[in-house]
Design a protein around this motif. Sequence first.
Motif, PDB file in Angstrom:
ATOM      1  N   TYR A  25       0.837  -1.406   0.550  1.00  0.00           N
ATOM      2  CA  TYR A  25      -0.125   0.293   0.113  1.00  0.00           C
ATOM      3  C   TYR A  25       0.836   1.242   0.354  1.00  0.00           C
ATOM      4  CZ  TYR A  25      -2.857   3.777   2.296  1.00  0.00           C
ATOM      5  OH  TYR A  25      -2.782   4.960   2.028  1.00  0.00           O
ATOM      6  N   HIS A  26       1.987   0.595   1.035  1.00  0.00           N
ATOM      7  CA  HIS A  26       2.744   2.389   0.592  1.00  0.00           C
ATOM      8  C   HIS A  26       3.754   2.681  -0.572  1.00  0.00           C
ATOM      9  CE1 HIS A  26       1.961   3.047   5.188  1.00  0.00           C
ATOM     10  NE2 HIS A  26       2.446   2.164   5.273  1.00  0.00           N
ATOM     11  N   VAL A  27       4.186   1.855  -1.237  1.00  0.00           N
ATOM     12  CA  VAL A  27       4.779   1.881  -2.225  1.00  0.00           C
ATOM     13  C   VAL A  27       3.698   2.718  -3.636  1.00  0.00           C
ATOM     14  CG1 VAL A  27       5.809   0.034  -4.277  1.00  0.00           C
ATOM     15  CG2 VAL A  27       6.417   0.372  -1.499  1.00  0.00           C
ATOM     16  N   ALA A  28       3.310   1.589  -3.073  1.00  0.00           N
ATOM     17  CA  ALA A  28       1.220   2.616  -4.586  1.00  0.00           C
ATOM     18  C   ALA A  28       0.561   3.859  -4.053  1.00  0.00           C
ATOM     19  CB  ALA A  28       0.476   1.124  -4.427  1.00  0.00           C
ATOM     20  N   MET A  29       1.236   3.937  -2.724  1.00  0.00           N
ATOM     21  CA  MET A  29       0.619   5.421  -2.562  1.00  0.00           C
ATOM     22  C   MET A  29       2.031   6.176  -3.278  1.00  0.00           C
ATOM     23  SD  MET A  29      -2.019   5.721  -1.629  1.00  0.00           S
ATOM     24  CE  MET A  29      -1.726   7.952  -1.020  1.00  0.00           C
ATOM     25  N   ALA A  30       3.040   5.898  -2.566  1.00  0.00           N
ATOM     26  CA  ALA A  30       4.087   6.766  -3.407  1.00  0.00           C
ATOM     27  C   ALA A  30       4.608   6.260  -4.711  1.00  0.00           C
ATOM     28  CB  ALA A  30       5.860   5.979  -2.449  1.00  0.00           C
ATOM     29  N   ASP A  31       4.071   5.046  -5.739  1.00  0.00           N
ATOM     30  CA  ASP A  31       4.054   5.459  -7.199  1.00  0.00           C
ATOM     31  C   ASP A  31       2.913   6.025  -7.548  1.00  0.00           C
ATOM     32  OD1 ASP A  31       6.383   4.324  -6.616  1.00  0.00           O
ATOM     33  OD2 ASP A  31       4.283   2.449  -7.512  1.00  0.00           O
ATOM     34  N   LEU A  32       1.754   6.505  -6.741  1.00  0.00           N
ATOM     35  CA  LEU A  32       1.018   7.414  -7.024  1.00  0.00           C
ATOM     36  C   LEU A  32       1.539   9.236  -6.516  1.00  0.00           C
ATOM     37  CD1 LEU A  32      -2.195   5.446  -6.397  1.00  0.00           C
ATOM     38  CD2 LEU A  32      -1.265   5.832  -8.592  1.00  0.00           C
TER      39      LEU A  32
ATOM     40  N   LYS B 216      -3.020  10.150   5.583  1.00  0.00           N
ATOM     41  CA  LYS B 216      -2.054  10.412   6.949  1.00  0.00           C
ATOM     42  C   LYS B 216      -0.523   9.945   6.982  1.00  0.00           C
ATOM     43  CE  LYS B 216      -4.050   6.306   9.039  1.00  0.00           C
ATOM     44  NZ  LYS B 216      -3.093   5.242   8.663  1.00  0.00           N
ATOM     45  N   GLU B 217      -0.719   9.511   6.091  1.00  0.00           N
ATOM     46  CA  GLU B 217       1.405   9.493   6.582  1.00  0.00           C
ATOM     47  C   GLU B 217       1.443  10.175   4.619  1.00  0.00           C
ATOM     48  OE1 GLU B 217      -0.174   6.155   6.196  1.00  0.00           O
ATOM     49  OE2 GLU B 217      -0.320   5.694   7.929  1.00  0.00           O
ATOM     50  N   LEU B 218       1.321  11.498   4.827  1.00  0.00           N
ATOM     51  CA  LEU B 218       1.829  12.254   3.581  1.00  0.00           C
ATOM     52  C   LEU B 218       3.471  12.226   3.215  1.00  0.00           C
ATOM     53  CD1 LEU B 218       0.354  13.959   1.543  1.00  0.00           C
ATOM     54  CD2 LEU B 218       0.667  15.536   2.233  1.00  0.00           C
ATOM     55  N   PHE B 219       3.976  12.859   4.183  1.00  0.00           N
ATOM     56  CA  PHE B 219       5.008  13.163   4.284  1.00  0.00           C
ATOM     57  C   PHE B 219       6.630  11.981   3.812  1.00  0.00           C
ATOM     58  CE2 PHE B 219       9.242  13.884   6.887  1.00  0.00           C
ATOM     59  CZ  PHE B 219       9.666  15.035   5.848  1.00  0.00           C
TER      60      PHE B 219
ATOM     61  N   MET C 266      11.212  -3.331   8.100  1.00  0.00           N
ATOM     62  CA  MET C 266      10.523  -2.709   7.990  1.00  0.00           C
ATOM     63  C   MET C 266       9.681  -1.732   6.929  1.00  0.00           C
ATOM     64  SD  MET C 266       7.154  -4.022  10.177  1.00  0.00           S
ATOM     65  CE  MET C 266       7.374  -6.124  10.415  1.00  0.00           C
ATOM     66  N   LEU C 267       8.999  -1.155   6.126  1.00  0.00           N
ATOM     67  CA  LEU C 267       9.239  -0.490   4.544  1.00  0.00           C
ATOM     68  C   LEU C 267       7.478   0.076   5.308  1.00  0.00           C
ATOM     69  CD1 LEU C 267      10.403   1.330   2.772  1.00  0.00           C
ATOM     70  CD2 LEU C 267       9.436   0.457   0.730  1.00  0.00           C
ATOM     71  N   ARG C 268       8.447   1.363   6.267  1.00  0.00           N
ATOM     72  CA  ARG C 268       6.708   1.133   7.181  1.00  0.00           C
ATOM     73  C   ARG C 268       7.341   2.976   7.895  1.00  0.00           C
ATOM     74  NH1 ARG C 268       3.202  -1.588   9.548  1.00  0.00           N
ATOM     75  NH2 ARG C 268       2.530  -0.158   9.858  1.00  0.00           N
ATOM     76  N   PRO C 269       6.021   3.879   7.866  1.00  0.00           N
ATOM     77  CA  PRO C 269       6.133   5.136   8.248  1.00  0.00           C
ATOM     78  C   PRO C 269       6.868   5.161   9.823  1.00  0.00           C
ATOM     79  CG  PRO C 269       3.996   4.723   7.321  1.00  0.00           C
ATOM     80  CD  PRO C 269       4.131   3.660   8.020  1.00  0.00           C
ATOM     81  N   HIS C 270       6.819   4.594  10.142  1.00  0.00           N
ATOM     82  CA  HIS C 270       7.575   4.706  11.669  1.00  0.00           C
ATOM     83  C   HIS C 270       8.618   4.837  11.864  1.00  0.00           C
ATOM     84  CE1 HIS C 270       6.895  -0.211  11.547  1.00  0.00           C
ATOM     85  NE2 HIS C 270       8.764   0.288  12.221  1.00  0.00           N
ATOM     86  N   VAL C 271       9.330   4.180  10.985  1.00  0.00           N
ATOM     87  CA  VAL C 271      10.875   4.370  10.787  1.00  0.00           C
ATOM     88  C   VAL C 271      10.900   5.872  10.521  1.00  0.00           C
ATOM     89  CG1 VAL C 271      13.336   4.044   9.929  1.00  0.00           C
ATOM     90  CG2 VAL C 271      10.896   1.834   9.930  1.00  0.00           C
ATOM     91  N   LEU C 272      10.754   6.013   9.258  1.00  0.00           N
ATOM     92  CA  LEU C 272      10.589   7.790   9.511  1.00  0.00           C
ATOM     93  C   LEU C 272      10.596   8.561  10.768  1.00  0.00           C
ATOM     94  CD1 LEU C 272      11.660  10.599   7.570  1.00  0.00           C
ATOM     95  CD2 LEU C 272       8.925  10.196   6.442  1.00  0.00           C
ATOM     96  N   SER C 273       8.808   8.145  11.577  1.00  0.00           N
ATOM     97  CA  SER C 273       8.949   9.097  12.539  1.00  0.00           C
ATOM     98  C   SER C 273      10.374   8.809  13.653  1.00  0.00           C
ATOM     99  CB  SER C 273       7.888   8.685  13.049  1.00  0.00           C
ATOM    100  OG  SER C 273       6.693   8.598  12.708  1.00  0.00           O
TER     101      SER C 273
ATOM    102  N   THR D 241       6.573  15.384  12.096  1.00  0.00           N
ATOM    103  CA  THR D 241       6.186  14.251  12.294  1.00  0.00           C
ATOM    104  C   THR D 241       4.701  13.557  12.707  1.00  0.00           C
ATOM    105  OG1 THR D 241       7.652  14.285  13.956  1.00  0.00           O
ATOM    106  CG2 THR D 241       6.042  12.212  14.909  1.00  0.00           C
ATOM    107  N   ALA D 242       3.424  14.631  12.868  1.00  0.00           N
ATOM    108  CA  ALA D 242       1.842  14.471  12.496  1.00  0.00           C
ATOM    109  C   ALA D 242       1.935  13.342  11.205  1.00  0.00           C
ATOM    110  CB  ALA D 242       1.607  15.946  12.559  1.00  0.00           C
ATOM    111  N   TYR D 243       2.598  13.912   9.666  1.00  0.00           N
ATOM    112  CA  TYR D 243       2.380  13.015   8.431  1.00  0.00           C
ATOM    113  C   TYR D 243       3.690  12.539   8.369  1.00  0.00           C
ATOM    114  CZ  TYR D 243      -1.414  16.645   7.748  1.00  0.00           C
ATOM    115  OH  TYR D 243      -2.221  18.014   7.653  1.00  0.00           O
ATOM    116  N   ALA D 244       4.134  11.820   9.194  1.00  0.00           N
ATOM    117  CA  ALA D 244       4.870  10.926   8.589  1.00  0.00           C
ATOM    118  C   ALA D 244       4.393   9.927   9.057  1.00  0.00           C
ATOM    119  CB  ALA D 244       6.515  11.038   9.799  1.00  0.00           C
TER     120      ALA D 244
END
Length: 184
Positions: free
Chosen positions: A42-49, A74-77, A147-154, A181-184
């Motif tokens: 899902y995250h990769v698809a959103m990044a590609d879009l 909710k994970e725009l950044f 994992m390729l997940r938003p929490h690593v960026l947070s 952090t709110a958008y990561a």
Amino acid sequence: MLQRLSKFRGVLIAVLVPYLWLAAVRIVSLDEGGEAAADTYYHVAMADLFPEGCIAKTFPWMTMSLWKDRFYDKELFFHAALSAFRGVGRLLGFSPDPPFHFPALTFGLLMITVFALAASAMKIPRIYFFAAILVVMCPFFTQRLLMLRPHVLSVTIMLAFCWHLTRARNPWPSFGFGFFTAYA
């Protein structure tokens, strides 16, 4: 000058050794075409879009979700950063297909680097020891870090905030960390 070189070498060791260990674990543990978490796709698809899909008001591809009619990324950044890392990965010749080693390891590298820089700014001795502990002490954290997940960026943004606090004279830029952090 010699002290700065020694400090740089310590930070470099503190970043490279844990990073190479994480890279080896990720590459060995994931099968070709597989990924460490189900929602990575899902995250990769959103990044590609990105950016069109991320700012859409509806998301018709999610037929069984509330997000279908009223969508908000909710994970725009995170999706923006992932889109940039995937683009750089393609330019460098990395496969855009799973497993997504390049972006996942790039987020891991960022986190370890910011941790080492923050520890160095706080004058913590032997940061290479603490950086190694960061990635190996708790298997559950290591798994989450791979994992390729938003929490690593947070976590990276939180560590950058700690680094910023060691040098800050003006508290107002701290609000920027909260925003990201709110958008990561």
